[in-house]
Design a protein around this motif. Structure first.
Motif, short mmCIF file in Angstrom:
data_model
loop_
_atom_site.label_atom_id
_atom_site.label_comp_id
_atom_site.label_asym_id
_atom_site.label_seq_id
_atom_site.Cartn_x
_atom_site.Cartn_y
_atom_site.Cartn_z
N ARG A 1 1.16 -7.39 -5.04
CA ARG A 1 -0.33 -6.76 -5.44
C ARG A 1 -0.15 -5.42 -5.11
NH1 ARG A 1 0.88 -11.00 -4.62
NH2 ARG A 1 0.19 -12.92 -5.81
N LEU A 2 -0.51 -4.37 -5.77
CA LEU A 2 -0.21 -2.96 -5.53
C LEU A 2 -1.41 -2.08 -5.23
CD1 LEU A 2 2.73 -2.30 -7.74
CD2 LEU A 2 2.94 -3.17 -5.50
N VAL A 3 -1.45 -1.28 -4.20
CA VAL A 3 -2.69 -0.53 -3.99
C VAL A 3 -2.16 1.09 -3.64
CG1 VAL A 3 -4.67 0.10 -2.83
CG2 VAL A 3 -4.02 -2.23 -3.06
N GLY A 4 -2.27 1.97 -4.47
CA GLY A 4 -1.90 3.50 -4.41
C GLY A 4 -3.06 4.22 -4.32
N GLN A 5 -2.83 4.92 -3.34
CA GLN A 5 -3.83 6.31 -3.13
C GLN A 5 -3.24 7.49 -3.47
OE1 GLN A 5 -7.07 6.77 -2.30
NE2 GLN A 5 -7.01 9.01 -1.87
N PHE B 1 0.91 -1.41 -0.12
CA PHE B 1 0.05 -0.03 -0.09
C PHE B 1 0.81 1.43 -0.08
CE2 PHE B 1 -2.46 -3.63 2.15
CZ PHE B 1 -3.67 -3.40 1.56
N ALA B 2 0.51 2.31 -0.85
CA ALA B 2 1.07 3.51 -1.15
C ALA B 2 0.35 4.55 -0.70
CB ALA B 2 1.87 3.67 -2.09
N HIS B 3 0.54 5.44 0.32
CA HIS B 3 -0.25 6.27 0.72
C HIS B 3 -0.34 7.57 -0.14
CE1 HIS B 3 2.75 9.04 2.38
NE2 HIS B 3 3.57 7.98 2.76
N GLY B 4 -1.34 8.46 0.22
CA GLY B 4 -1.38 9.81 -0.45
C GLY B 4 -0.62 10.91 0.26
N LEU B 5 -0.85 12.10 -0.29
CA LEU B 5 -0.01 13.37 0.44
C LEU B 5 -0.44 13.74 1.59
CD1 LEU B 5 1.82 15.86 -0.61
CD2 LEU B 5 -0.29 17.05 -1.29
#
Length: 278
Positions: free
Chosen positions: A98-102, A34-38
């Protein structure tokens, strides 16, 4: 006595040229990152880790420049994000992911997937088109995007005047004031990071066209909130329609952070998508 046992969890710091990248690994099974947002950090995914950890090895991290990863004097460059992710995946010896990016995390995940398509089994882009140029991805040639942007800017200004974070929005803040408070608290953990400057860096690096993804065969799900004032939901469907293996899900009563404000729905959509890629 209860038979429940908490999933295994470990924390670490990966040495990188800028300093150290903080990460957490929770659960067991196929790797799900998981990659978070700003407005976030690794904590942003608390509702996803709790949900997915019984069946996946969940990896969360704080992007470079975001606490508790080390700060960078002049602020991070989004162009470096995918390299940090590649180093983390190599460090954890993950054979496939498996990748999840916000939002901002879409820059990280899309660029990694483009560079390592054979490693990525599935990609979820939440409220983001990553490094794709937004206006250039608008089927109307920019007309619909420009109209959306004018309306969204007015709504953001109105919300900020009321102390409401744009990444949550007025409707969600009214329905879930506790979630809004938590979101703001996580956002403020970034401290002195110049987010306005970083936002400009994100715009500068969003230059890809849909033609660049013509041969991109990684299964990709774009999720968007119908009430989002930061990312236009209609672009999720438009982009998905132009990807070889793309699909879109619109959560009509969500703002910019469906993973945060509509976690049960978001998790169910991602669960179903991942199940189709097995």
């Amino acid at each position: 006595m209860s038979s429940y046992a908490a999933p295994p969890r470990a924390t670490g710091r990966l040495k990188r040229p800028f300093g150290t990248l903080y990460y957490e690994v929770t659960g067991s099974g196929p790797a799900l990152l998981f990659a978070h947002g700003l407005g976030g950090n690794h904590l942003s995914w608390w509702q996803q880790v709790a949900h997915f950890a019984p069946h996946y090895t969940c990896v969360t991290f704080a992007h470079r420049g975001f606490a508790p990863s080390d700060a960078i004097p002049d602020g991070p460059d989004p162009a470096d994000y995918a390299g940090d992710l590649a180093a983390l995946i190599e460090h954890l010896e993950l054979p496939d992911v498996r990748l999840v990016g916000q939002s901002m995390g879409g820059w990280t995940m899309l660029e990694y997937a483009l560079a390592h398509p054979d490693t990525v089994k599935a990609l979820v882009l939440s409220s983001t088109s990553g490094t794709l140029d937004r206006r250039g991805s608008d089927p109307s040639g920019g007309r619909d995007y420009d109209a959306w942007l004018k309306d969204a800017d007015a709504k953001i200004a109105d919300g900020m005047a009321k102390g409401i974070h744009p990444a949550v929005g007025v409707s969600a803040a009214e329905r879930w004031p506790a979630l809004h408070l938590l979101y703001r608290s996580i956002d403020e953990m970034a401290g002195a990071l110049d987010k306005a400057k970083l936002r400009e860096g994100l715009r500068r690096t969003a230059t890809r066209t849909l033609a660049d993804l013509k041969a991109f065969r990684v299964p990709t799900l774009l999720i968007a909130g119908g009430e989002d004032t930061v990312f236009p939901a209609f672009l999720a469907s438009a982009i998905a329609a132009n990807l070889p293996c793309g699909e879109a899900e619109i959560i009509s009563d969500s703002g910019h952070s469906p993973y945060f404000e509509q976690a049960a729905t978001f998790n169910a959509r991602v669960d179903a998508f991942l199940a189709r890629q097995r």
